[in-house]
Design a protein around this motif. Structure first.
Motif, short mmCIF file in Angstrom:
data_model
loop_
_atom_site.label_atom_id
_atom_site.label_comp_id
_atom_site.label_asym_id
_atom_site.label_seq_id
_atom_site.Cartn_x
_atom_site.Cartn_y
_atom_site.Cartn_z
N LEU B 77 0.83 -1.20 0.00
CA LEU B 77 0.00 0.00 0.00
C LEU B 77 0.86 1.25 0.00
O LEU B 77 0.49 2.26 -0.60
CB LEU B 77 -0.90 0.02 1.25
CG LEU B 77 -2.27 -0.63 1.15
CD1 LEU B 77 -3.04 -0.40 2.44
CD2 LEU B 77 -3.08 -0.08 -0.03
N TYR B 80 2.10 1.90 -3.55
CA TYR B 80 0.91 2.34 -4.28
C TYR B 80 0.63 3.81 -3.97
O TYR B 80 0.35 4.61 -4.87
CB TYR B 80 -0.24 1.42 -3.88
CG TYR B 80 -1.65 1.93 -4.04
CD1 TYR B 80 -2.26 1.92 -5.29
CD2 TYR B 80 -2.38 2.36 -2.93
CE1 TYR B 80 -3.57 2.35 -5.41
CE2 TYR B 80 -3.68 2.79 -3.06
CZ TYR B 80 -4.27 2.79 -4.31
OH TYR B 80 -5.57 3.22 -4.44
N GLY B 81 0.76 4.18 -2.70
CA GLY B 81 0.59 5.58 -2.31
C GLY B 81 1.58 6.50 -3.02
O GLY B 81 1.24 7.63 -3.38
N MET B 84 0.26 7.36 -6.41
CA MET B 84 -0.77 8.39 -6.27
C MET B 84 -0.15 9.77 -6.08
O MET B 84 -0.59 10.76 -6.65
CB MET B 84 -1.67 8.06 -5.07
CG MET B 84 -2.49 6.82 -5.25
SD MET B 84 -3.62 7.04 -6.64
CE MET B 84 -4.36 5.44 -6.77
N THR B 85 0.88 9.83 -5.24
CA THR B 85 1.56 11.11 -5.00
C THR B 85 2.19 11.64 -6.29
O THR B 85 2.06 12.83 -6.62
CB THR B 85 2.64 10.94 -3.91
OG1 THR B 85 1.99 10.48 -2.71
CG2 THR B 85 3.35 12.25 -3.61
N TYR B 112 -3.56 -1.13 -10.32
CA TYR B 112 -4.38 -0.78 -9.16
C TYR B 112 -4.46 0.74 -9.02
O TYR B 112 -5.52 1.29 -8.70
CB TYR B 112 -3.79 -1.43 -7.90
CG TYR B 112 -4.65 -1.27 -6.67
CD1 TYR B 112 -6.03 -1.43 -6.73
CD2 TYR B 112 -4.08 -0.95 -5.45
CE1 TYR B 112 -6.80 -1.28 -5.60
CE2 TYR B 112 -4.86 -0.81 -4.31
CZ TYR B 112 -6.22 -0.96 -4.39
OH TYR B 112 -6.99 -0.81 -3.27
N THR B 116 -7.97 3.11 -9.37
CA THR B 116 -8.43 3.86 -8.19
C THR B 116 -8.00 5.32 -8.19
O THR B 116 -8.41 6.06 -7.29
CB THR B 116 -7.91 3.18 -6.90
OG1 THR B 116 -6.49 3.08 -6.97
CG2 THR B 116 -8.51 1.79 -6.73
N THR B 142 -5.54 -6.60 -10.51
CA THR B 142 -4.58 -5.59 -10.07
C THR B 142 -4.58 -5.59 -8.55
O THR B 142 -5.54 -6.02 -7.94
CB THR B 142 -4.97 -4.18 -10.56
OG1 THR B 142 -6.14 -3.75 -9.84
CG2 THR B 142 -5.27 -4.17 -12.05
N HIS B 146 -0.56 -7.52 1.37
CA HIS B 146 -0.69 -7.04 2.75
C HIS B 146 0.25 -7.92 3.57
O HIS B 146 0.46 -9.08 3.22
CB HIS B 146 -2.15 -7.23 3.21
CG HIS B 146 -2.44 -6.69 4.57
ND1 HIS B 146 -2.08 -7.34 5.72
CD2 HIS B 146 -3.06 -5.54 4.96
CE1 HIS B 146 -2.46 -6.62 6.77
NE2 HIS B 146 -3.06 -5.53 6.34
N LEU B 148 -0.27 -9.62 5.94
CA LEU B 148 -0.95 -10.86 6.33
C LEU B 148 -1.39 -11.71 5.15
O LEU B 148 -1.99 -12.77 5.36
CB LEU B 148 -2.16 -10.54 7.22
CG LEU B 148 -1.84 -9.89 8.57
CD1 LEU B 148 -3.11 -9.54 9.32
CD2 LEU B 148 -0.98 -10.83 9.43
N ASN B 151 -1.73 -10.39 -2.41
CA ASN B 151 -2.81 -9.95 -3.30
C ASN B 151 -4.15 -9.81 -2.59
O ASN B 151 -5.20 -10.03 -3.19
CB ASN B 151 -2.97 -10.93 -4.47
CG ASN B 151 -1.79 -10.85 -5.42
OD1 ASN B 151 -1.30 -9.75 -5.70
ND2 ASN B 151 -1.34 -11.98 -5.89
N MET B 152 -4.12 -9.44 -1.33
CA MET B 152 -5.37 -9.35 -0.57
C MET B 152 -6.10 -8.03 -0.85
O MET B 152 -7.26 -7.88 -0.51
CB MET B 152 -5.07 -9.48 0.93
CG MET B 152 -4.79 -10.90 1.35
SD MET B 152 -6.28 -11.92 1.26
CE MET B 152 -5.58 -13.55 1.03
N ILE B 153 -5.39 -7.06 -1.42
CA ILE B 153 -5.97 -5.74 -1.68
C ILE B 153 -5.90 -5.48 -3.18
O ILE B 153 -4.83 -5.61 -3.78
CB ILE B 153 -5.17 -4.65 -0.94
CG1 ILE B 153 -5.18 -4.93 0.57
CG2 ILE B 153 -5.70 -3.26 -1.26
CD1 ILE B 153 -4.29 -4.01 1.38
N GLY B 154 -7.03 -5.15 -3.80
CA GLY B 154 -6.94 -4.89 -5.23
C GLY B 154 -8.29 -4.75 -5.89
O GLY B 154 -9.32 -4.61 -5.22
#
Lengths: 367, 367
Positions: B77, B80-81, B84-85, B112, B116, B142, B146, B148, B151-154
């Motif tokens: 994340l 990914y941030g 975005m920046t 991703y 978004t 995409t 995480h 934990l 590919n848990m976020i997408g």
């Protein structure tokens, strides 16, 4: 209980509106298809409504909760990451259902989490503020802020159902009731002149939370928004009219720092700027302007931007807005009271004068 | 140049495959509809291909770049941030087009970000590894990892076009060529027995990067994947067969720490486990198993899990996999060579023995 359906083909969903319906378990059962439920809420709402919801749903589901800090300042990628961590720690899989219990910030973040947890899980909104009931509960906008811009990160994602319990408004601070009313008035301005007339008559009863009238106002607002969204789910065209006052408003919110002006307050001042600019272009009468100002005032809303801002602030901040297409500033304006247009065809001199006059008027108000 | 179309209704898009086509500007022009372009790449790929692409596109577009650190460990994340920046700092708006120039990690994160940023902008993939060319460039998956889970976020998000330049494989480390070949072999196993036969004959030419043959292998792999994805875009059913070996493989990757085993290496060992389990259930012959093992070996791939793992590790890690529906473990297995099934109907004793035998065999290999 009033019910309406947001028509989006296979993504259609129902909105239920009524007093006390957050305790109607059958409404949840219809929308939950797995065994796992994650209720996302915040520290303000949790003490009020969380325990009752957990008890009700724990009869049938494996219920976990995620309690976020309260406020727009926490609508960030970091807080979103916390929801993801909660889901993974509770070992929730793709069949989980996320319930957003709270206002727009909770709904936007929980919705974004639903849109992106394991690439998409089910989602139910239980909006507890007037603003979220009439605005973010319809339209599928989800996301978080970035330090460089509001709502810059997110996805379009539709819920399985929206359950609007008007009784939750009784615990809402009056300032936030006003902020929600800004969006209600906006619907009258952009697409429903008869609703605008009705609001002028009923604004005192609405501010006093007459349950039948507030349910009507929410219903008519949701119908108005649902109509627009159904025509333009991904915001390619007409949907932009929902942003009346928002481009100005985002500039105010960004300049003042998220959370110092409520979103609805900034929208009210922004709507008045848009109405004023529309009048300068000859689209509205002076009476239209004064009626609009009077209605926002009757809802205890600001009708002028903060005096500390300048024309240059507005221009710099409005260029970053999502509605700017390749550099030319497009605004939502009124063609007449109850009819909005999206246009970049306005005299820049009118734009400048509109803001300068409003800022001058604002400076004359004792703070 | 070979072209195929991934048929997904209004989200259909073309895949171009050929030597040197990353320099064919017209392929990009067809897919870019605004004035702004953001090329996302990494520190390894940037020195090889970024300048040429910037020069080519700067003729027609306002080009910005975002260079990420290289590696699965940075598929987070936070990274990914950063994208975005970069987009916000360059003042990119909704009409921007994000180009992913790199392997699967770059593609997943840039995709991703495209899904978004301002709730969705255009996206072109230029995959530079064999793995990303045959796998992540088709299917719209995409996302990021995480701590934990992988590919848990997408989100599911389709590109405007995929431009596969086979010449980029010449700069790929041979270990990564092998890792990509694991997915190519997988397509033979799950849905195309004739392709499997062809791969057995051509594996040496493919590993030597014969341009025509590698283009054929990529084309047939993309066709296989596109067929499956077209039937099941959101992974509700048949699409799961693409995960042959992946549930086992994810357990290996997670246990070893992201990046220590390449994804394709873990998939190879995972496929062999799935093939072995399918044989124990009577679906495959011993010869099917030995042919599969031999083909993976010919591509210099591991065919056994790491000896340091235990049966308990596998079980604990496989329960968190997205394919676990409400607690029961579902696996992709083979019904015959070239025909996959998704099932939770396998004897747990076979599952245990399959892993225990493989781990024992692995312990006997000198490390």
């Amino acid at each position: 209980m009033r019910t309406l359906t947001v028509e989006l083909g296979e993504r259609s969903y129902p909105i239920y509106i009524g007093g006390g319906i957050r305790q109607q378990k059958d409404l949840f059962d219809q929308a939950i298809h797995g065994k796992q439920v994650m209720i996302v809420t915040n520290e303000t709402i949790a003490p009020l409504y969380l325990d009752a919801m957990v008890s009700m749903l724990a009869e049938s589901y494996q219920v976990a909760t995620c309690i976020l800090p309260d406020g727009e300042a926490f609508k960030t990628l970091e807080t979103y990451g916390q929801i993801m961590t909660s889901l993974l720690e509770a070992k929730h899989n793709r069949t989980t259902t996320i319930i957003a219990l709270g206002g727009g910030v909770v709904g936007d973040m929980a919705g974004y989490a639903a849109a992106t947890y394991q690439r998409g899980v089910a989602f139910i909104q239980v909006p507890t503020t007037l603003l979220s009931q009439v605005d973010s509960s319809v339209g599928g906008k989800t996301g978080v802020n970035h330090p460089l811009g509001k709502n810059m990160i997110g996805a379009f994602y539709q819920p399985q159902a929206v359950i609007i319990d008007t009784h939750t408004l009784s615990t809402l601070p009056v300032k936030e009731l006003s902020a929600g009313m800004a969006e209600v008035i906006k619907y009258g301005l952009i697409c429903d002149a008869a609703f605008f007339d009705w609001l002028e008559q009923e604004i005192d009863a609405l501010m006093a939370l007459d349950n039948d009238k507030i349910s009507d106002a929410i219903y008519r607002s949701c119908v108005a928004k649902a109509d627009v969204v159904a025509q333009d789910e991904r915001e390619g065209g007409i949907r932009a009219i929902l942003n009346l006052g928002h481009t100005f408003g985002h500039a105010i919110e960004t300049h003042m720092g998220y959370g110092n002006w409520l979103h609805g307050e900034a929208v009210a001042a922004g709507c008045v700027l848009a109405v004023d600019l529309s009048w300068r272009m000859g689209n509205l009468t002076e009476q239209d302007v004064s009626r609009s100002v009077a209605l926002f005032k009757a809802a205890n809303l600001p009708v002028l931007p903060p005096a500390e801002m300048t024309l240059e602030h507005f221009k710099a901040l409005m260029v970053l807005d999502k509605k700017v297409l390749d550099g030319s500033l497009r605004l939502v304006l009124l063609d007449s009271l109850g009819d909005a247009i999206v246009t970049s065809d306005f005299p820049m001199s009118d734009f400048d004068e509109c803001i300068i006059d409003a800022l001058e008027a604002s400076e004359k108000i004792p703070s």
